[in-house]
Design an enzyme around this catalytic site. Structure first.
Site, mmCIF file in Angstrom:
data_model
loop_
_atom_site.group_PDB
_atom_site.id
_atom_site.type_symbol
_atom_site.label_atom_id
_atom_site.label_comp_id
_atom_site.label_asym_id
_atom_site.label_seq_id
_atom_site.Cartn_x
_atom_site.Cartn_y
_atom_site.Cartn_z
ATOM 1 N NE ARG A 1 -3.466 2.226 2.599
ATOM 2 C CZ ARG A 1 -4.654 2.572 2.267
ATOM 3 N NH1 ARG A 1 -5.120 1.585 1.877
ATOM 4 N NH2 ARG A 1 -5.303 3.599 2.322
ATOM 5 C CG ASP B 1 -12.248 8.304 -1.526
ATOM 6 O OD1 ASP B 1 -12.231 8.537 -0.325
ATOM 7 O OD2 ASP B 1 -11.667 8.201 -2.186
#
Length: 339
Positions: A107, A230
């Site tokens: 990530r 988001d």
């Protein structure tokens, strides 16, 4: 045989629509197994490296619990433990970590870093988020839609807000692959890049999914089965906060926007974290500075009966477990599933 064995998952189009559908169904199956306390230790004795340049609550928790449930041992390596491009190249890091671990989660920022990890490590690599794509989130999101509606066929998903980020990219392409109608409502300068739109249109031609990209949020949400948003301001993004908030406030998910769908059963999704109140340091700071108590979604909607954000968050666990088990264990998966 296992159709997925040894493969990496770096972006949605690494797999076919049939393969993505299999992962969604397998996620739902593993969720039932978890709820019924049925052991599923498909990765007994495996070691998993979790490489995190960017922090995350859900991704780290999901990979850790998923690995443990599958019988594997997860090892967390944060940004101070990995030396990408500073003391050691990505390729050198990949070769060493790949020699010690059976699978790698990454990530971080650059898509090229996760691609290079997969190229040189010799083990499956899973993209837990980069600046361009968020493929593991997609399996959780479409799993949530299938759980809610029973099927993905003919659904309309609408994303509102910043349409240039990794979530918008992934939702646009994945919807197009799976035959889900996808609408993106965003200001002109915050709409998906042309190359991402082109990729989605190529898949939509095959799947017959309808794509709409528009500034008109009310038109976009009409007949929506699900509305998705988001955060408007990403970690470390160097922008004019006042301009961004002013630009995106018309795209806030609130009860008026929900009513504009014309459907009673529209659900609301968010990959989290969300600025829906002032109960965080940053939320409070933004509220005081810009005189707004809620940003991309109102508290009323976020906690309302149409919200599925917490189910969606839990589904990160089951979907990540499915991805890891499918690519790293020798499960028997009938080949005719993919014919």
């Amino acid at each position: 045989m296992n159709h997925f064995y040894g493969k990496s998952f770096l972006k949605e189009c690494d797999f076919t629509a049939q393969e993505l559908n299999y992962l969604i169904d397998f996620s739902l199956h593993l969720k039932k197994m978890k709820k019924n306390n049925i052991p599923h230790k498909y990765l007994e004795g495996k070691n998993i490296a979790l490489l995190f340049e960017k922090n995350s609550t859900r991704t780290r928790s999901a990979f850790t619990v998923a690995a443990n449930d599958l019988g594997a041992h997860p090892e967390f390596l944060g940004k101070n433990d990995i030396q990408f491009g500073t003391k050691e190249s990505v390729a050198d890091t990949a070769k060493i970590i790949g020699s010690m671990f059976d699978g790698i989660e990454f990530r971080g920022f650059l898509q090229e870093n996760v691609e290079e990890l997969a190229k040189y490590s010799g083990v499956p690599v899973w993209n837990g988020l980069t600046d361009e794509w968020h493929p593991t989130q997609m399996i959780a999101d479409f799993m949530t839609l299938k759980e809610e509606f029973g099927s993905l066929a003919g659904l309309t998903l609408v994303y509102v807000g910043d349409g240039r980020n990794n979530m918008a990219n992934s939702l646009l392409v994945t919807s197009a692959m799976l035959g889900v109608n996808i609408h993106i409502a965003a200001p002109k300068d915050l709409q998906p890049a042309k190359e991402v739109q082109s990729l989605a249109k190529k898949y939509a031609k095959e799947s017959k999914a309808n794509i709409l990209i528009t500034e008109d949020v009310k038109t976009a949400v009409k007949n929506a089965d699900a509305i998705y948003t988001d955060v408007w301001i990403s970690m470390g993004e160097d922008i004019d906060y006042a301009k961004r908030i002013s630009q995106l406030l018309p795209y806030q998910i609130n009860k008026e926007l929900l009513a504009a769908t014309g459907k009673k059963h529209t659900i609301v999704l968010h990959c989290l974290p969300a600025f829906h109140d002032k109960n965080t340091i940053m939320g409070k700071k933004l509220a005081e500075q810009f005189k707004v108590s809620e940003l991309e979604i109102t508290d009323e909607v976020f906690l309302g009966k149409q919200s599925r954000v917490f189910i969606e968050g839990e589904n990160r666990l089951h979907s990540i477990k499915a991805i890891m088990a499918a690519t790293l264990s020798e499960l028997f998966i009938p080949e005719e599933y993919f014919d």
